[in-house]
Design an enzyme around this catalytic site. Structure first.
Site, PDB file in Angstrom:
ATOM      1  N   GLU A  36     -52.607 -48.772 117.807  1.00 33.41           N
ATOM      2  CA  GLU A  36     -52.091 -49.477 118.740  1.00 33.41           C
ATOM      3  C   GLU A  36     -52.806 -50.663 119.607  1.00 33.41           C
ATOM      4  O   GLU A  36     -53.317 -50.470 120.578  1.00 33.41           O
ATOM      5  CB  GLU A  36     -51.763 -48.416 119.972  1.00 33.41           C
ATOM      6  CG  GLU A  36     -50.715 -47.255 119.632  1.00 33.41           C
ATOM      7  CD  GLU A  36     -50.625 -46.220 120.652  1.00 33.41           C
ATOM      8  OE1 GLU A  36     -49.686 -45.648 120.417  1.00 33.41           O
ATOM      9  OE2 GLU A  36     -51.044 -46.167 121.866  1.00 33.41           O
TER      10      GLU A  36
ATOM     11  N   GLU B  80     -46.335 -41.703 115.918  1.00 31.20           N
ATOM     12  CA  GLU B  80     -46.450 -40.998 116.864  1.00 31.20           C
ATOM     13  C   GLU B  80     -45.143 -41.011 117.471  1.00 31.20           C
ATOM     14  O   GLU B  80     -44.410 -41.869 117.846  1.00 31.20           O
ATOM     15  CB  GLU B  80     -47.660 -41.426 117.885  1.00 31.20           C
ATOM     16  CG  GLU B  80     -48.936 -41.293 117.446  1.00 31.20           C
ATOM     17  CD  GLU B  80     -50.033 -41.819 118.608  1.00 31.20           C
ATOM     18  OE1 GLU B  80     -49.560 -42.078 119.609  1.00 31.20           O
ATOM     19  OE2 GLU B  80     -51.084 -42.336 118.310  1.00 31.20           O
TER      20      GLU B  80
END
Length: 438
Positions: A168, A352
């Site tokens: 991320e 995720e």
């Protein structure tokens, strides 16, 4: 239980669970160095209830039990992260052999249980010694990450089924250097511009370092949102475009096209590193796969009171998780199709996806959440998006960054007083779908 079946995804689809080192390991012993989250969490006001990760889920000591849960759930793979300060306490220089031994045990434990190890180099726990030198604002971090990647490749690369460089980068850069929500907690446009570029430049140098060590199956994990306008007004549509550029297109465009959105460069250009354009070939190094983390959408409106990026988000009307995030499975479907059509034909993994919920062992909303998002994956595959796997976030309730232990994302409940693990209904739903059907 889920109404869908494993066979709906085909024989080669990978199902896994995901965690991150700082959120579960604890074990800040045996030579591990300090990281930016240690100091950020100890600064008053940064984390709910002044929670921190020194013990977390004690995965450092309880990993055999946790790997048994993954195996018994029928999962194929475990996406975990290496802790940079555990392996190289000062960020550069001396290697901590106790840390190497720990990850040797963990990876071998996965292989012994038939679990594929999906490793992530960096999931936000930057060694404090590197933050002292500017961290992600310092161009030298590309070399620091490259050296760390070489170590991971040399010690563990031959046993990893897949390796990601950065988890991320939007969070590493923008959330942490412009919005100030995560460590190191800056709210500065120059810091953000430099971090936004350096995180991708460092990703590219890490790819080079891993390949030099012969590591196969390399990628990056991007968190994406479905950016939408709050209304059909032209100014709100323009705001959604800026939101999309900040959250999605900066990272997708950088990695896959070697270019950043022009509308952002107009604002960030004066604050970017000198000659950043020369780095774009490294930023866009060829990859083997891409990971997408998805949780919700962003609804944007024009906001003239905001400098730089005149936008703000508004709350949408959909059902929300305990984090206040809208539950929007259609957004995952549309993002998977968009990435496959506009950016890359590489295999895509949903690395995720999950939700915070306060209920205990019985979590029917989370069961429904997973089912609807798994259906979104199937819908995307039906539109020729090459989605090869899905990782539930998270295996365990854990330290949820600035939310501390107040938000629970696990499919396994953790009693933080006793460290007892109790599978939830969502774990049983996956187990029912996956067990004995490999």
């Amino acid at each position: 239980m889920f109404s869908i079946e494993r066979k709906d995804f085909g024989p080669d689809f990978t199902f896994g669970v995901a965690t991150a080192a700082y959120q579960i390991e604890g074990g800040q012993t045996d030579g591990r160095g300090p990281c930016i989250w240690d100091s950020f969490a100890k600064t008053p006001g940064n984390v709910i209830n002044a929670d921190e990760g020194s013990v977390a889920c004690d995965h450092y000591n309880r990993w055999p039990q946790d790997l048994d849960l993954i195996r018994d759930g029928g999962f194929d793979a475990y996406r975990f992260s290496f802790a940079w300060p555990r392996l190289i306490p000062g960020g550069t220089g001396a290697v901590n052999q106790a840390g190497v031994d720990y990850y040797d045990r963990l990876i071998d434990g996965m292989l012994e249980r038939g679990i594929k190890p999906y490793g992530t180099l960096y999931h936000w726990d930057l060694p404090s010694a590197l933050q002292d030198q500017g961290g992600w604002m310092n161009r030298d971090i590309a070399g620091w990450l490259g050296d760390y990647a070489s170590l991971v490749g040399k010690k563990f690369g031959d046993r990893l089924a897949a390796t990601a460089t950065i988890n991320e980068p939007w969070c590493v850069a923008f959330l942490s250097h412009f919005l100030g929500v995560h460590a190191p907690g800056y709210r500065d446009i120059r810091a953000a511009a430099r971090a936004m570029h350096h995180v991708l430049f460092a990703h590219g140098t890490a790819i080079d370092a891993l390949r030099a060590e012969g590591v196969k199956n390399l990628g990056i994990v991007l968190n994406l949102e479905k950016s939408e306008a709050a209304t059909d007004k032209p100014e709100d549509i323009a705001a959604a475009n800026i939101g999309d550029a900040l959250f999605n297109r900066w990272y997708l465009g950088g990695v896959f096209k070697g270019e950043y959105p022009e509308e952002l460069i107009k604002v960030l250009g004066p604050h970017m590193p000198d000659n950043w354009q020369r780095d774009m070939e490294t930023v866009s190094r060829p990859l083997d796969w891409v990971g997408i983390n998805y949780y919700t959408r962003g609804l944007y409106q024009h906001d003239a009171s905001v400098n730089g990026f005149p936008i703000s988000q508004v709350k949408g009307p959909l059902e929300k998780t305990e984090s206040g995030w809208e539950i929007y499975p259609k957004g995952l479907e549309e993002l998977l199709v968009r990435v496959s059509r506009e950016y890359t034909k590489l295999p895509i993994y949903v690395t995720e996806n999950g939700m915070a919920e306060v209920e205990g062992d019985n979590d029917p909303r989370r069961v429904s959440y997973y089912e609807e998002h798994l259906k979104a994956v199937l819908n995307a595959r039906a539109q020729e998006a090459d989605v090869r796997g899905y990782f539930a976030w998270s295996l365990l309730d854990n330290f949820e960054w600035a939310e501390g232990y107040a938000k629970r994302f696990g499919i396994v409940h953790v009693d933080y007083n006793t460290q007892e693990r109790t599978p939830k209904s969502s774990y049983r739903a996956f187990q029912g779908m996956l067990h004995n059907s490999k």
